[in-house]
Write a protein that holds these residues in place. Structure first.
Motif, PDB file in Angstrom:
ATOM      1  N   ILE A 149       0.832  -1.208   0.000  1.00  0.00           N
ATOM      2  CA  ILE A 149       0.000   0.000   0.000  1.00  0.00           C
ATOM      3  C   ILE A 149       0.864   1.255   0.000  1.00  0.00           C
ATOM      4  O   ILE A 149       0.575   2.226  -0.701  1.00  0.00           O
ATOM      5  CB  ILE A 149      -0.969  -0.028   1.201  1.00  0.00           C
ATOM      6  CG1 ILE A 149      -2.022  -1.124   0.974  1.00  0.00           C
ATOM      7  CG2 ILE A 149      -1.632   1.328   1.391  1.00  0.00           C
ATOM      8  CD1 ILE A 149      -2.980  -1.322   2.123  1.00  0.00           C
ATOM      9  N   LEU A 190      -7.438   3.103  -1.100  1.00  0.00           N
ATOM     10  CA  LEU A 190      -5.998   3.041  -0.895  1.00  0.00           C
ATOM     11  C   LEU A 190      -5.483   4.272  -0.159  1.00  0.00           C
ATOM     12  O   LEU A 190      -4.603   4.174   0.702  1.00  0.00           O
ATOM     13  CB  LEU A 190      -5.284   2.882  -2.240  1.00  0.00           C
ATOM     14  CG  LEU A 190      -5.422   1.509  -2.897  1.00  0.00           C
ATOM     15  CD1 LEU A 190      -4.938   1.558  -4.334  1.00  0.00           C
ATOM     16  CD2 LEU A 190      -4.637   0.462  -2.112  1.00  0.00           C
ATOM     17  N   LYS A 240      -5.343  -0.614   7.012  1.00  0.00           N
ATOM     18  CA  LYS A 240      -4.281  -1.145   6.153  1.00  0.00           C
ATOM     19  C   LYS A 240      -3.881  -2.569   6.526  1.00  0.00           C
ATOM     20  O   LYS A 240      -3.743  -3.433   5.650  1.00  0.00           O
ATOM     21  CB  LYS A 240      -3.040  -0.243   6.214  1.00  0.00           C
ATOM     22  CG  LYS A 240      -1.952  -0.685   5.255  1.00  0.00           C
ATOM     23  CD  LYS A 240      -0.745   0.232   5.291  1.00  0.00           C
ATOM     24  CE  LYS A 240       0.179  -0.089   6.428  1.00  0.00           C
ATOM     25  NZ  LYS A 240       1.501   0.560   6.297  1.00  0.00           N
TER      26      LYS A 240
END
Length: 255
Positions: free
Chosen positions: A213, A229, A239
């Motif tokens: 990420i 994202l 995340k």
């Protein structure tokens, strides 16, 4: 172990790739280079090493574009295929037979090292990681993708929760389905986790470690994916679950 044996799993792998041309691989190749440009310089003098070249498309496309990329491959079968593949496209492949666990790839020799879906097959992977670190120049880029243990579906074998199995169970399953040759080259000795790899990269000495990420370029995403994202980058509680169950591990590490 590097080998010139004719192994059934290598034959299966080649058969699944024969239909692909070099141009078919351009999108993936350009994605790699976008990452390299984000984290390092890219010029005709940039020295690149790929560990585990498979059919050889990455070093071949590099050479076609005027870039210096050497390959290290454990299977002579795959090297022979890559050289034939290159000659069909007017390119001579620069690929050496060797096992990254044992092959000296130098000290401060490369600006970038790529290992795409290969470390899962390296039994003594920490030794390999140390070799990669030593081979990179200061500021060099290591691009790493591999298995993710808790992925719901694994690229290694088409069975739900395959990576969740204990090692010995996976080995027995693959031997029963694909024969004993699978243990020579094709088996996934390792099913990695993000926390395990982050710690290993820190311990070997990398100064900056970017996960899947953190390394993504948001300009190449649109709508809800871009928003998700962006939120994940700034929200660890979002995340970490995404990374835990996604289909692969991906890191960009800077020496």
């Amino acid at each position: 172990m590097s080998t010139d044996e004719c192994l059934s799993d290598v034959v299966r792998y080649i058969d699944t790739k024969r239909h692909l041309s070099l141009d078919d691989m351009l999108p993936e190749y350009e994605g790699y280079l976008r990452i390299l440009r984000r984290f390092g310089h890219l010029t005709p003098e940039t020295r690149i090493l790929e560990i585990g070249t498979g059919t050889g498309w990455f070093p071949l496309l590099c050479k076609r574009a005027g870039l210096r990329c050497k390959g290290l491959e454990i299977s002579q079968q795959l090297i022979d295929y890559a050289r034939d593949f290159g000659r069909q496209n007017g390119i001579e492949a620069d690929i050496e037979l060797g096992n990254i666990e044992k092959t000296d790839i130098g000290d401060c020799a490369y600006d970038a090292v790529f290992a795409n879906s290969v470390f899962e097959h390296i039994e003594k992977w920490r030794i390999a990681l140390q070799r990669v670190y030593r081979a990179l120049k200061p500021g060099g880029v290591f691009f790493f993708t591999s298995t993710n243990k808790f992925s719901l579906i694994s690229y290694e074998y088409p069975m739900p929760l395959y990576g969740w199995l204990p090692d010995q169970w996976r080995y027995r399953l693959r031997i029963s389905r694909q024969g004993p040759d699978i243990m020579k080259l094709g088996i996934d000795f390792n099913q990695f986790t993000y926390w395990q790899l982050r710690r290993a990269f820190r311990e070997v000495g990398f100064s900056h470690i970017y996960d899947r990420i953190e390394s993504v370029d948001l300009d190449h995403f649109f709508s809800w994916r871009k928003a998700l994202l962006k939120m994940a980058k700034s929200t660890p509680l979002l995340k970490e679950p995404i990374l835990t169950f996604c289909d692969a591990t991906l890191f960009v590490c800077i020496k």
